[in-house]
Design an enzyme around this catalytic site. Structure first.
Site, PDB file in Angstrom:
ATOM      1  N   GLY A  11       0.695  -1.105   0.061  1.00  0.00           N
ATOM      2  CA  GLY A  11      -0.094   0.100  -0.075  1.00  0.00           C
ATOM      3  C   GLY A  11       0.937   1.238   0.036  1.00  0.00           C
ATOM      4  N   ARG A  15      -2.011   8.750   3.807  1.00  0.00           N
ATOM      5  CA  ARG A  15      -2.135   9.412   4.938  1.00  0.00           C
ATOM      6  C   ARG A  15      -1.142   9.871   5.538  1.00  0.00           C
ATOM      7  NH1 ARG A  15      -6.800   6.659   8.077  1.00  0.00           N
ATOM      8  NH2 ARG A  15      -6.417   5.141   6.701  1.00  0.00           N
ATOM      9  N   ASN A 172     -12.658  -6.790  11.921  1.00  0.00           N
ATOM     10  CA  ASN A 172     -11.627  -7.458  11.447  1.00  0.00           C
ATOM     11  C   ASN A 172     -10.359  -6.990  11.633  1.00  0.00           C
ATOM     12  OD1 ASN A 172      -9.906  -9.170   9.650  1.00  0.00           O
ATOM     13  ND2 ASN A 172     -10.708  -8.158   7.822  1.00  0.00           N
ATOM     14  N   ARG A 334      31.767   7.225  19.003  1.00  0.00           N
ATOM     15  CA  ARG A 334      31.176   6.592  17.590  1.00  0.00           C
ATOM     16  C   ARG A 334      31.723   5.190  17.413  1.00  0.00           C
ATOM     17  NH1 ARG A 334      34.093  10.796  13.964  1.00  0.00           N
ATOM     18  NH2 ARG A 334      33.310   9.542  12.400  1.00  0.00           N
TER      19      ARG A 334
HETATM   20  C1  UD1 Z   1      -8.691  -4.253   5.639  1.00  0.00           C
HETATM   21  C2  UD1 Z   1      -9.690  -5.445   5.615  1.00  0.00           C
HETATM   22  C3  UD1 Z   1     -10.609  -4.707   6.906  1.00  0.00           C
HETATM   23  C4  UD1 Z   1     -10.034  -4.778   7.833  1.00  0.00           C
HETATM   24  C5  UD1 Z   1      -8.643  -4.079   7.961  1.00  0.00           C
HETATM   25  C6  UD1 Z   1      -8.026  -4.186   9.169  1.00  0.00           C
HETATM   26  C7  UD1 Z   1      -9.954  -5.961   3.369  1.00  0.00           C
HETATM   27  C8  UD1 Z   1     -10.750  -5.755   2.162  1.00  0.00           C
HETATM   28  N1  UD1 Z   1     -10.561  -5.260   4.440  1.00  0.00           N
HETATM   29  O1  UD1 Z   1      -9.071  -2.966   5.500  1.00  0.00           O
HETATM   30  O2  UD1 Z   1     -11.592  -5.907   6.829  1.00  0.00           O
HETATM   31  O3  UD1 Z   1     -10.949  -4.462   9.011  1.00  0.00           O
HETATM   32  O4  UD1 Z   1      -7.945  -4.276   6.899  1.00  0.00           O
HETATM   33  O5  UD1 Z   1      -6.789  -3.260   9.139  1.00  0.00           O
HETATM   34  O6  UD1 Z   1      -9.123  -6.540   3.344  1.00  0.00           O
HETATM   35  N2  UD1 Z   1      -2.427  -3.657   0.881  1.00  0.00           N
HETATM   36  C9  UD1 Z   1      -1.333  -4.358  -0.197  1.00  0.00           C
HETATM   37  N3  UD1 Z   1      -1.905  -4.192  -1.341  1.00  0.00           N
HETATM   38  C10 UD1 Z   1      -3.434  -4.023  -1.634  1.00  0.00           C
HETATM   39  C11 UD1 Z   1      -4.289  -3.358  -0.526  1.00  0.00           C
HETATM   40  C12 UD1 Z   1      -3.600  -3.244   0.679  1.00  0.00           C
HETATM   41  O7  UD1 Z   1      -0.536  -4.649   0.007  1.00  0.00           O
HETATM   42  O8  UD1 Z   1      -3.803  -3.879  -2.979  1.00  0.00           O
HETATM   43  C13 UD1 Z   1      -1.827  -3.798   2.074  1.00  0.00           C
HETATM   44  C14 UD1 Z   1      -1.813  -2.531   2.885  1.00  0.00           C
HETATM   45  O9  UD1 Z   1      -0.479  -1.806   2.524  1.00  0.00           O
HETATM   46  C15 UD1 Z   1      -1.819  -2.559   4.304  1.00  0.00           C
HETATM   47  C16 UD1 Z   1      -2.977  -3.690   4.170  1.00  0.00           C
HETATM   48  O10 UD1 Z   1      -2.737  -4.540   2.960  1.00  0.00           O
HETATM   49  O11 UD1 Z   1      -0.570  -3.063   4.742  1.00  0.00           O
HETATM   50  C17 UD1 Z   1      -4.412  -3.536   4.797  1.00  0.00           C
HETATM   51  O12 UD1 Z   1      -4.815  -2.563   3.761  1.00  0.00           O
HETATM   52  P1  UD1 Z   1      -5.482  -1.579   3.887  1.00  0.00           P
HETATM   53  O13 UD1 Z   1      -5.924  -0.603   2.923  1.00  0.00           O
HETATM   54  O14 UD1 Z   1      -5.101  -0.590   5.318  1.00  0.00           O
HETATM   55  O15 UD1 Z   1      -6.656  -2.095   4.906  1.00  0.00           O
HETATM   56  P2  UD1 Z   1      -8.230  -1.926   4.527  1.00  0.00           P
HETATM   57  O16 UD1 Z   1      -8.544  -2.254   3.051  1.00  0.00           O
HETATM   58  O17 UD1 Z   1      -8.700  -0.572   4.649  1.00  0.00           O
END
Ligand code: UD1
Ligand code: MG
Length: 465
Positions: A11, A15, A172, A334
């Site tokens: 991700g 933010r 979750n 150091r």
């Molecule tokens: C996700 C869950 C949600 C849960 C929350 C907990 C899904 C659809 N939803 O929410 O139910 O309550 O986490 O924190 O999974 N990431 C990737 N690739 C992507 C998207 C995300 O590697 O394509 C990684 C992000 O960097 C992060 C993690 O996955 O480390 C979670 O992604 P984020 O977008 O923060 O979670 P939510 O979709 O908000």
């Protein structure tokens, strides 16, 4: 049976408003992703980190942790490409998980640093499990829907939820253990037909739950807190700080002002250690029994023996400080500094690649670089090892019980024998044999009455002009 961990870290972390990828932002000196990897149990079939945004930085960090022996298992990476959702992140891992012959996967997020090793082990040992949190304000988390017997029925993202589903307080946590064959099949059938047009991992988890029972366990929300903003980072760091301080207080460490003291997760303290206000200990630091670390001191990747006294405002990096030594105030040790027992390094002394043997003293204003200083030797105020000629670094080797007078420049390369005595204000450019008295000064002249004569001449000169 082979459990492989998958860590989602592709991700953008919008933010955080940062050039640094979110998962590399530190909590008490260690990046979030390192916390997650270090919490993994030994004996896994591997860990796969899904990367994309800031990939080069994440790969460089992983390589340095691997080299430093910080990772509990082999770690590979998969580039997700443009991230299309958590489910997509797992889809791109299919070839790698097959290559690693995974039978089970434990899925964690790289931006959730405080899941404890015990919880992660529990997750990795489970046939199937979803970690949840019970929150009074469930906000934007996915809602966990359970069958009457507690098994998982589904996970609904807040943006897709009905009013009734939004009222669910169990959310979750984003940490799962699932059988790989079932999850793989579910991933292959994912669609992005939802409010965010993302491929949701949660949909795949729900599909698996139709095949095999998936228990839900609620755990401490602190363990599943995700770092999405600088405010989250500060709150997570405060939680980590409380956890680490509580542990060391139970082990007999005094924190004179816990709120201003930062102790990283790889720091090892001992009984009767006292940490004064504003101390920061980061990386791999060890502090022996009865040592006291003075106010405002920063120590990184260093080992301090027993009964060491570090007075206020010192900076100590990649150094070893022997038992009973006294350092500071305002000293800078150091990389490659190695103080034996009972060494004194006082105010405004800088050391680098310097080995000071037992009982050696450099109490004031000195630079000691690329040097070895023998047992019992005294380095006077203002002594400089001139180790750098503009191109190369050179060594200064000083024997035992040597006395180096104040304001001496030691122009390296140089060897000074045991018991030598160097007069104050000398510039030493050639080796000094043992027991020799070395002096290099311009002879002093004192003209009687010369001061008033000079003043008079100065006054007359200023009247003329
Ligand atoms: C996700 C869950 C949600 C849960 C929350 C907990 C899904 C659809 N939803 O929410 O139910 O309550 O986490 O924190 O999974 N990431 C990737 N690739 C992507 C998207 C995300 O590697 O394509 C990684 C992000 O960097 C992060 C993690 O996955 O480390 C979670 O992604 P984020 O977008 O923060 O979670 P939510 O979709 O908000
Ligand atoms: Mg999201």
């Amino acid at each position: 049976m082979s459990t492989v961990a998958v860590i989602l870290a592709a991700g953008l972390g919008t933010r955080m408003k940062s050039k640094l990828p979110k998962v590399l932002h530190p909590i008490l000196g260690d990046p979030s992703l390192l916390w997650v990897l270090r919490a993994l149990p030994e004996g896994l079939g591997g860990a796969v980190v899904v990367v994309h945004h800031g990939k080069d930085q994440v790969l460089a960090a992983l390589e340095s942790w691997q080299k430093a022996g910080l990772l509990p298992c082999p770690v590979s990476t998969v580039d997700q490409g443009e991230p299309l959702g958590t489910g997509h992140a797992l889809q791109v891992c299919i070839p790698e998980l097959d290559r690693l012959k995974a039978t089970r996967v434990a899925i964690l997020c790289g931006d959730v640093p405080l899941t404890s090793p015990a919880t992660v082990r529990h997750l990795c040992d489970a046939e199937a499990l979803v970690l949840a949190m019970d929150l009074t304000a469930p906000g934007s988390y996915g809602r966990v829907i359970q069958h009457a017997d507690g098994r998982l029925a589904g996970i609904v993202e807040a943006k897709d939820a009905t009013a009734e589903q939004l009222a669910v307080k169990r959310v979750n946590g984003g940490a799962y253990a699932l059988p790989w064959p079932a999850l793989k099949t579910a991933l292959q059938g994912l669609t992005n037909d939802n409010a965010q047009k993302e491929y949701y991992l949660t949909d795949a988890v729900a599909a698996v739950a139709k095949q095999v029972p998936v228990p839900v366990e609620s755990c401490d929300p602190e363990e599943l807190a995700g770092m999405n903003s600088r405010l989250d980072q500060a709150e997570i760091q405060a939680a980590a700080q409380r956890r680490i301080q509580r542990h060391w207080m139970e082990e007999g460490v005094t924190f004179l002002h816990p709120d201003s003291t930062l102790v990283g997760p790889r720091v090892q303290l001992s009984r009767d250690v006292v940490l004064e206000p504003g101390v920061r200990l980061e990386g791999r630091v060890q502090v022996g029994e009865g040592s006291r670390i003075g106010q405002g001191t920063v120590i990184q990747d260093s080992m301090l023996g027993e009964g060491v006294e570090v007075r206020p405002y010192c900076v100590i990096e990649q150094a070893v400080v022997g038992g009973g030594s006294k350092v500071g105030p305002f000293a800078r040790l150091r990389e490659g500094t190695d103080l034996a027992e009972g060494v004194h390094v006082g105010n405004f002394v800088e050391t680098k690649k310097a080995r000071l043997h037992r009982g050696a003293k450099a109490n004031h204003l000195a630079y000691l670089g690329d040097t070895e200083i023998g047992e019992g030797t005294n380095i006077g105020a203002g002594v400089i090892t001139c180790n750098y000629d503009g191109v190369n670094k050179h060594r200064t080797t000083i024997g035992r019980n040597v006395f180096v007078g104040s304001d001496t420049q030691l122009v390296a390369p140089l060897v000074i024998g045991d018991g030598a005595l160097i007069g104050a204000g000398s510039t030493i450019t050639r080796d000094v044999p043992g027991d020799a008295l070395a002096l290099s000064r311009t002879p002093q002249t004192s003209k009687e009455g010369g001061a008033s004569k000079l003043r008079l001449r100065q006054k007359q000169g200023s009247e003329v002009s």
